[in-house]
Design a protein around this motif. Structure first.
Motif, PDB file in Angstrom:
ATOM      1  N   GLY A  28      25.588 -15.899 -52.712  1.00 36.15           N
ATOM      2  CA  GLY A  28      25.216 -17.296 -53.258  1.00 36.15           C
ATOM      3  C   GLY A  28      26.210 -17.590 -54.177  1.00 36.15           C
ATOM      4  O   GLY A  28      26.727 -16.635 -54.719  1.00 36.15           O
ATOM      5  N   GLY A  29      26.613 -18.830 -54.055  1.00 41.45           N
ATOM      6  CA  GLY A  29      27.406 -19.134 -55.114  1.00 41.45           C
ATOM      7  C   GLY A  29      28.916 -19.172 -54.862  1.00 41.45           C
ATOM      8  O   GLY A  29      29.830 -19.149 -55.689  1.00 41.45           O
ATOM      9  N   GLU A  30      29.292 -18.984 -53.617  1.00 38.15           N
ATOM     10  CA  GLU A  30      30.646 -18.693 -53.026  1.00 38.15           C
ATOM     11  C   GLU A  30      30.714 -19.462 -51.708  1.00 38.15           C
ATOM     12  O   GLU A  30      29.847 -19.272 -50.785  1.00 38.15           O
ATOM     13  CB  GLU A  30      31.105 -17.470 -53.227  1.00 38.15           C
ATOM     14  N   VAL A  31      32.293 -19.744 -51.279  1.00 37.10           N
ATOM     15  CA  VAL A  31      32.394 -20.147 -49.996  1.00 37.10           C
ATOM     16  C   VAL A  31      33.163 -18.923 -49.249  1.00 37.10           C
ATOM     17  O   VAL A  31      34.078 -18.743 -49.694  1.00 37.10           O
ATOM     18  CB  VAL A  31      33.118 -21.395 -50.125  1.00 37.10           C
ATOM     19  N   HIS A  32      32.618 -18.597 -48.299  1.00 41.71           N
ATOM     20  CA  HIS A  32      33.369 -17.322 -47.534  1.00 41.71           C
ATOM     21  C   HIS A  32      33.656 -17.980 -46.140  1.00 41.71           C
ATOM     22  O   HIS A  32      32.944 -18.314 -45.315  1.00 41.71           O
ATOM     23  CB  HIS A  32      32.174 -16.275 -47.248  1.00 41.71           C
ATOM     24  N   ALA A  33      34.916 -17.858 -45.872  1.00 37.87           N
ATOM     25  CA  ALA A  33      35.490 -18.484 -44.633  1.00 37.87           C
ATOM     26  C   ALA A  33      35.564 -17.357 -43.767  1.00 37.87           C
ATOM     27  O   ALA A  33      35.738 -16.210 -44.026  1.00 37.87           O
ATOM     28  CB  ALA A  33      37.051 -19.048 -44.936  1.00 37.87           C
ATOM     29  N   ARG A 190      29.079 -29.089 -54.397  1.00 41.13           N
ATOM     30  CA  ARG A 190      27.771 -29.236 -55.164  1.00 41.13           C
ATOM     31  C   ARG A 190      26.878 -28.069 -54.666  1.00 41.13           C
ATOM     32  O   ARG A 190      26.086 -27.702 -55.506  1.00 41.13           O
ATOM     33  CB  ARG A 190      27.187 -30.381 -54.721  1.00 41.13           C
ATOM     34  N   LEU A 191      26.983 -27.814 -53.405  1.00 43.46           N
ATOM     35  CA  LEU A 191      25.974 -26.639 -52.940  1.00 43.46           C
ATOM     36  C   LEU A 191      26.199 -25.396 -53.756  1.00 43.46           C
ATOM     37  O   LEU A 191      25.462 -24.690 -54.072  1.00 43.46           O
ATOM     38  CB  LEU A 191      26.153 -26.258 -51.627  1.00 43.46           C
ATOM     39  N   LYS A 192      27.458 -25.057 -53.769  1.00 48.86           N
ATOM     40  CA  LYS A 192      28.236 -24.025 -54.356  1.00 48.86           C
ATOM     41  C   LYS A 192      27.677 -23.885 -55.681  1.00 48.86           C
ATOM     42  O   LYS A 192      27.316 -22.786 -56.393  1.00 48.86           O
ATOM     43  CB  LYS A 192      29.619 -23.768 -54.194  1.00 48.86           C
ATOM     44  N   ALA A 193      27.883 -25.244 -56.488  1.00 51.54           N
ATOM     45  CA  ALA A 193      27.508 -25.177 -57.965  1.00 51.54           C
ATOM     46  C   ALA A 193      26.085 -24.911 -58.193  1.00 51.54           C
ATOM     47  O   ALA A 193      25.671 -24.248 -59.407  1.00 51.54           O
ATOM     48  CB  ALA A 193      28.068 -26.330 -58.583  1.00 51.54           C
ATOM     49  N   ALA A 194      25.223 -25.406 -57.080  1.00 47.03           N
ATOM     50  CA  ALA A 194      23.642 -24.901 -57.190  1.00 47.03           C
ATOM     51  C   ALA A 194      23.341 -23.560 -56.789  1.00 47.03           C
ATOM     52  O   ALA A 194      22.094 -23.212 -56.898  1.00 47.03           O
ATOM     53  CB  ALA A 194      23.177 -26.038 -56.481  1.00 47.03           C
ATOM     54  N   GLY A 195      24.252 -22.829 -56.610  1.00 48.69           N
ATOM     55  CA  GLY A 195      24.011 -21.348 -56.300  1.00 48.69           C
ATOM     56  C   GLY A 195      24.056 -20.887 -54.970  1.00 48.69           C
ATOM     57  O   GLY A 195      23.517 -19.728 -54.569  1.00 48.69           O
ATOM     58  N   ALA A 196      24.025 -21.872 -54.037  1.00 53.20           N
ATOM     59  CA  ALA A 196      24.097 -21.659 -52.532  1.00 53.20           C
ATOM     60  C   ALA A 196      25.364 -21.196 -51.911  1.00 53.20           C
ATOM     61  O   ALA A 196      26.385 -21.247 -52.526  1.00 53.20           O
ATOM     62  CB  ALA A 196      23.841 -23.043 -51.614  1.00 53.20           C
ATOM     63  N   GLY A 197      25.270 -20.297 -50.955  1.00 53.15           N
ATOM     64  CA  GLY A 197      26.512 -19.648 -50.141  1.00 53.15           C
ATOM     65  C   GLY A 197      26.837 -20.695 -49.201  1.00 53.15           C
ATOM     66  O   GLY A 197      25.823 -21.384 -48.275  1.00 53.15           O
ATOM     67  N   VAL A 198      28.014 -20.664 -48.811  1.00 53.31           N
ATOM     68  CA  VAL A 198      28.493 -21.188 -47.521  1.00 53.31           C
ATOM     69  C   VAL A 198      29.469 -20.329 -46.719  1.00 53.31           C
ATOM     70  O   VAL A 198      30.411 -19.649 -47.170  1.00 53.31           O
ATOM     71  CB  VAL A 198      29.309 -22.603 -47.812  1.00 53.31           C
ATOM     72  N   LEU A 199      29.080 -20.258 -45.324  1.00 55.47           N
ATOM     73  CA  LEU A 199      29.982 -19.432 -44.419  1.00 55.47           C
ATOM     74  C   LEU A 199      30.527 -20.518 -43.664  1.00 55.47           C
ATOM     75  O   LEU A 199      30.032 -21.364 -42.930  1.00 55.47           O
ATOM     76  CB  LEU A 199      29.084 -18.410 -43.466  1.00 55.47           C
ATOM     77  N   TYR A 200      31.898 -20.766 -43.927  1.00 46.35           N
ATOM     78  CA  TYR A 200      32.795 -21.838 -43.619  1.00 46.35           C
ATOM     79  C   TYR A 200      33.751 -21.173 -42.378  1.00 46.35           C
ATOM     80  O   TYR A 200      34.466 -20.511 -42.555  1.00 46.35           O
ATOM     81  CB  TYR A 200      33.481 -22.491 -44.791  1.00 46.35           C
ATOM     82  N   VAL A 201      33.294 -21.650 -41.185  1.00 43.76           N
ATOM     83  CA  VAL A 201      34.039 -21.167 -40.063  1.00 43.76           C
ATOM     84  C   VAL A 201      34.840 -22.075 -39.386  1.00 43.76           C
ATOM     85  O   VAL A 201      34.527 -23.299 -39.027  1.00 43.76           O
ATOM     86  CB  VAL A 201      33.238 -21.063 -38.852  1.00 43.76           C
TER      87      VAL A 201
END
Length: 499
Positions: A28-33, A190-201
């Motif tokens: 959570g809180g990071e963008v992972h490509a 904004r999602l990242k700042a709110a603590g969400a994680g993102v898997l960016y493909v």
């Protein structure tokens, strides 16, 4: 912050191993490509995360506890949300109604409470920072980027279900404009700042290097590397994905000899283009560089006859026709920038897209010779290294890179004298890029003249003999590509015609 760990994932389909010990850690809180060539295993890994497939071996842990993802409902209960480039929306319903498709509508006295429905949708859009989309607007009026924002906002609706914490975005900008992509990137922040994680493909390295905190690369189903963004760059990612060095991406010219002038352009003007003067010789590769709106794309559309033009243009000494049918017949071929909107027929057999400009040559006594069509399509498909089940496979079932190769096969079927390429490697993986670069270099060695409009400056420098720079619709200068740096070319793109 939540943490999802995947390790040792194995998935086989018959004799084919799609995943071979793949793994990554999502927080959570990071963008992972997640990057890799077509066939690297990215889609299979996502399907396992979504509960659509079961791994044959391996382990998935959520905050250190074993997580069983045997169904989409299990993935949703774990807080995972998935958004694909092909969005599932109902165009005839409003934004608010689309946002509530997967949940019950609010009711009052047994009837739909439309006021509550719209207020809930507006609140979710505001939480995502989206203020330009109204809850009552029909979904059909929105572009692909705004439709994606609506689908993300739908996960933020207040409810009794599990709150999402991980968003999986699969090639999210493939069909977006630059402005739409910018709004998506703001929403991701904004999602990242709110603590969400993102898997960016994504295949797009500029986006990955701008957005990601960490980058994982898969190759042939196996984990190759995971690195912090600060510790990697384009060259390292290309090597991790392909085993090749960045310097090997652009094949060397096979011969230094150039032939006679094939395309002569004087005073070319059209909508978005004020003036272009250019000579293109047989075997030469020339680039068109410039900022957005500079006229580079308009120039190619004007040459192929897609838009009205002014000026004098000659192909092999003869005046160039003014319609696409005429220019194709004379030996000009064109690969458009927007392959899905301007090039391929997604629901039709790929053979139909390939043969479309060549139906006259493939017909006998006014009827299409299907045998000749199949043979020609198969031959050109092999030439461009197209991976497909056969000429009858619908284009929409192919990867982005293979859809682009369908357009190259179409361009080559008529054996063109001059090839016009508009953003030829846009949205394709690095392996398909190498195939396209090799194809361009091979065509130039055969005497085909190639004109490339591209926003990828290293691509222009690596492939071209000369680069024509446009600014504000005006051709300002032409540069030799040899020895040119990306910084110098970019600086020239900013120079106005009066400078």
């Amino acid at each position: 912050m939540p943490q999802l760990s995947l390790s040792g994932l194995v998935k086989t389909y018959g004799a084919a191993r799609a995943l071979d010990g793949a793994g990554l850690v999502l927080r959570g809180g990071e963008v992972h490509a997640l990057m890799g060539e077509n066939g690297a295993g990215k889609s299979t890994l996502i399907r396992i995360l979504a509960g659509l497939e079961r791994a044959d071996a391996g382990e998935i842990l959520l905050d250190g506890r074993v997580l069983t993802l045997g169904s989409p409902a299990a993935a949703e209960a774990a807080g995972l949300r998935f958004l694909h480039q092909e969005l599932q929306v109902v165009p005839g319903l409003s934004v608010a109604e689309n946002m509530h498709l997967a949940r019950d509508y609010p009711t009052r006295f047994g009837l739909v409470d439309w006021r509550a429905l719209h207020l809930a949708a507006e609140a979710a859009l505001q939480r995502l920072g989206v203020g330009h989309i109204g809850a009552r607007v029909p979904m059909a009026r929105l572009g692909p980027g705004d439709q994606m924002l609506v689908r993300i906002a739908a996960t933020l609706l207040q409810g009794s279900g599990p709150a999402p914490w991980l968003y999986v975005l699969d090639e999210p900008t493939a069909a977006l404009t630059g402005a739409e992509a910018a709004r998506l990137f703001t929403a991701i922040a904004r999602l990242k700042a709110a603590g969400a994680g993102v898997l960016y493909v994504s295949h797009r390295m500029d986006e990955v290097l701008a957005l990601a905190d960490r980058v994982t690369v898969l190759r042939d189903g196996a984990h190759t590397s995971t690195e912090a963004r600060a510790d990697t760059d384009q060259a390292r990612l290309i090597h991790a994905m392909t085993g090749r060095e960045l310097s090997d991406m652009y094949p060397a010219r096979q011969t230094a000899a150039l032939g006679p002038v094939l395309l002569s352009v004087r005073g070319l003007a059209a909508a978005g283009l004020a003036s272009l003067d250019l000579d293109l010789r047989a075997g030469e590769v020339v680039g068109l560089a410039g900022l957005a709106g500079s006229g580079r794309n308009a120039a190619l559309k004007a040459l192929i006859g897609a838009v009205a033009r002014r000026g004098r243009v000659e192909l092999a000494g003869a005046a160039l026709a003014v319609t696409p049918a005429g220019t194709w017949a004379q030996g000009l071929a064109y690969v458009p920038r927007e392959r899905r909107a301007e090039g391929v027929m997604l629901l039709r057999a790929l053979a139909e897209t390939v043969s479309l400009p060549h139906l006259g040559a493939l017909s006998r006594l006014g009827f299409l010779d299907r045998r000749a069509e199949r043979g020609a399509v198969a031959a050109r498909g092999a030439e461009v290294r197209l991976k497909a089940r056969g000429p009858g496979q619908p284009v929409g079932q192919l990867s982005g890179g293979n859809q682009q190769k369908v357009l190259f096969a179409r361009a080559l079927l008529g054996r063109p004298k001059v090839l016009l390429l508009d953003e030829p490697t846009r949205g394709v993986d690095v392996g398909a890029k190498f195939d396209i670069y090799s194809l361009i270099r091979g065509l130039s060695a055969q005497g085909v003249a190639v004109l490339i409009a591209s926003s990828d400056l290293p691509e222009l420098i690596g492939l071209c003999d000369r680069i024509a720079v446009l600014h504000g619709g005006v051709h300002t200068q032409t540069l030799a590509a040899e020895g040119l740096t990306e910084a110098e070319l970019l600086a020239r793109c900013y120079e106005s015609p009066t400078r």
